[in-house]
Write an enzyme that holds these catalytic residues in place. Structure first.
Site, PDB file in Angstrom:
ATOM      1  N   ASP A  21       0.853  -1.168   0.107  1.00 20.08           N
ATOM      2  CA  ASP A  21      -0.136   0.020   0.102  1.00 20.08           C
ATOM      3  C   ASP A  21       0.853   1.438   0.177  1.00 20.08           C
ATOM      4  OD1 ASP A  21       0.773  -0.777   2.694  1.00 20.08           O
ATOM      5  OD2 ASP A  21      -0.804   0.096   3.705  1.00 20.08           O
ATOM      6  N   THR A  44      -6.248   3.680   8.946  1.00 20.13           N
ATOM      7  CA  THR A  44      -6.224   2.922  10.162  1.00 20.13           C
ATOM      8  C   THR A  44      -4.824   3.297  11.032  1.00 20.13           C
ATOM      9  OG1 THR A  44      -7.512   1.429   9.440  1.00 20.13           O
ATOM     10  CG2 THR A  44      -6.348   0.908  11.464  1.00 20.13           C
TER      11      THR A  44
END
Length: 171
Positions: A21, A44
């Protein structure tokens, strides 16, 4: 699927694996905005990544995302309520909610400013380093600091598209 058949190609001077990512975000940012740059991803976890003027991934940092941190405070401190994530008009809150917002939200923004400043200093790339932010809370932070140049909610999707187009062109 990134990591299975396709590896995001970014120069990285470490034996450790850079998270897919984060690599995708850096590739998307480099292609869209040039280099050197700092990429912030407010998910997150919050990540800070640095890419040099030569396109080399220099490193980064990871901290708990703002929602995770405030939820932990709510869960662990019996008397503290869950709060809305907004930057209060003052850090001298007059009630518990505004005080938690001041400490959590304004404090988080201050922490991000510190990480951005230190990251830029350690990059040794001069003053032309752009800061790109993505993720769910990018706008909240960017609207309350002058240290973020661009908020790009499509950065990860664009990074995936860029990697896909390069992969297809090579096969």
């Amino acid at each position: 699927i990134i990591g299975d058949d396709i590896e995001p190609e970014i120069s990285y001077e470490s034996d450790d694996h850079l998270g897919d990512d984060r690599a995708v975000a850096c590739i998307g940012a480099v292609e869209k905005y040039g280099k050197p740059l700092v990429v912030l991803d407010f998910g997150t976890a919050t990540t800070v990544d640095a890419v040099s003027g030569d396109g080399i991934y220099l490193g980064g940092s990871i901290l708990a995302g703002l929602r995770i941190a405030t939820d932990a405070l709510f869960r662990q401190a019996a008397m503290l309520p869950r709060i809305e994530l907004i930057n209060p008009p003052t850090v001298l809150g007059q009630n518990t909610v505004s005080q938690i917002q001041a400490g959590s939200v304004a404090g988080y923004i201050g922490a991000m400013e510190y990480l951005i400043r230190r990251t830029k200093e350690e990059m040794n790339c001069g003053d032309n380093i752009r800061v790109i932010a993505t993720g769910g809370l990018a706008r909240l932070v960017a609207d309350n600091t002058d240290m973020i140049d661009i908020v790009d909610g499509q950065l990860i999707l664009d990074g995936l598209r860029i990697i896909y187009e390069k992969y297809k062109a090579g096969n």
